[in-house]
Design an enzyme around this catalytic site. Sequence first.
Site, PDB file in Angstrom:
ATOM      1  N   CYS A 107       0.831  -1.205   0.000  1.00  0.00           N
ATOM      2  CA  CYS A 107       0.000   0.000   0.000  1.00  0.00           C
ATOM      3  C   CYS A 107       0.869   1.260   0.000  1.00  0.00           C
ATOM      4  CB  CYS A 107      -0.981  -0.019   1.164  1.00  0.00           C
ATOM      5  SG  CYS A 107      -2.328   1.178   0.963  1.00  0.00           S
ATOM      6  N   HIS A 209      -3.790  -4.787   0.733  1.00  0.00           N
ATOM      7  CA  HIS A 209      -3.269  -5.214   2.031  1.00  0.00           C
ATOM      8  C   HIS A 209      -3.359  -6.737   2.174  1.00  0.00           C
ATOM      9  CE1 HIS A 209      -2.547  -1.458   4.331  1.00  0.00           C
ATOM     10  NE2 HIS A 209      -3.350  -0.954   3.424  1.00  0.00           N
ATOM     11  N   GLU A 211      -1.855  -8.684   4.153  1.00  0.00           N
ATOM     12  CA  GLU A 211      -1.796  -9.143   5.553  1.00  0.00           C
ATOM     13  C   GLU A 211      -3.175  -9.302   6.172  1.00  0.00           C
ATOM     14  OE1 GLU A 211      -2.236  -4.758   6.045  1.00  0.00           O
ATOM     15  OE2 GLU A 211      -1.185  -6.066   4.632  1.00  0.00           O
TER      16      GLU A 211
END
Length: 232
Positions: A107, A209, A211
């Site tokens: 990002c 993202h 994660e």
Amino acid sequence: MSRASLIGLSTYGRGDNKRYSLPAEYVSAVRRAGGVPVLLTPGMPPPGDWLERLDGLILSGGGDIDPARYGGAPHEALYAIDAQRDGFEFALLAAALARCMPLLAICRGLQVLNVHLGGTLHEHLPDVYGEQVAHRAPLREPTPHALRIAPGSRLAALLGGEEAVASSWHHQGIDALGRGLTPVAWAPDGLIEAVELADYPWLAAVQWHPELTADKDPAQQALFDALVAAGQ
């Protein structure tokens, strides 16, 4: 038996609460991959000998880059601009690239990479792309959208195909590409969602993202697995 890879993760700045922080999902994804997370805070000494102790680097998400760094303009939607974090991460990235260190840019991290290489950003995506695709939900929350991935790219090999679903949480994105960068993924509205750097040993730079969904999506966890493996 090889030792575990030490993976540096850039953190948020101190901000108003005077605490360095980073969402736990980043740390968890590195641990699932078998790596050891090492948090790197703005204000640390300039990258030097200590960087040699790390085996890989994650440039994390967070607030916006100062638009003065890419010839941009102030915008009412800009938030959490942090001169100390900007200075630290740009120096950290330059040192990591000089060492050909395995790098995952997420990002804001992708945006730092693009600006460092001479590229520019759209200050606020709805001004350019409209509302065809929601790149973040109201109140600055993540939201999913589809991805189209370039066939034959490293990213397609990592994610296991030419389509994926991103957990998106941003309001800026790449305008002009930085030197040597090649787009390898796009949102349905045409926004560049990932880039690769020609001839670099191991680098993945994504606008979404991974994660946030890596604990239940093996394709997203694969980005962290590959980073840790590249550092061994």
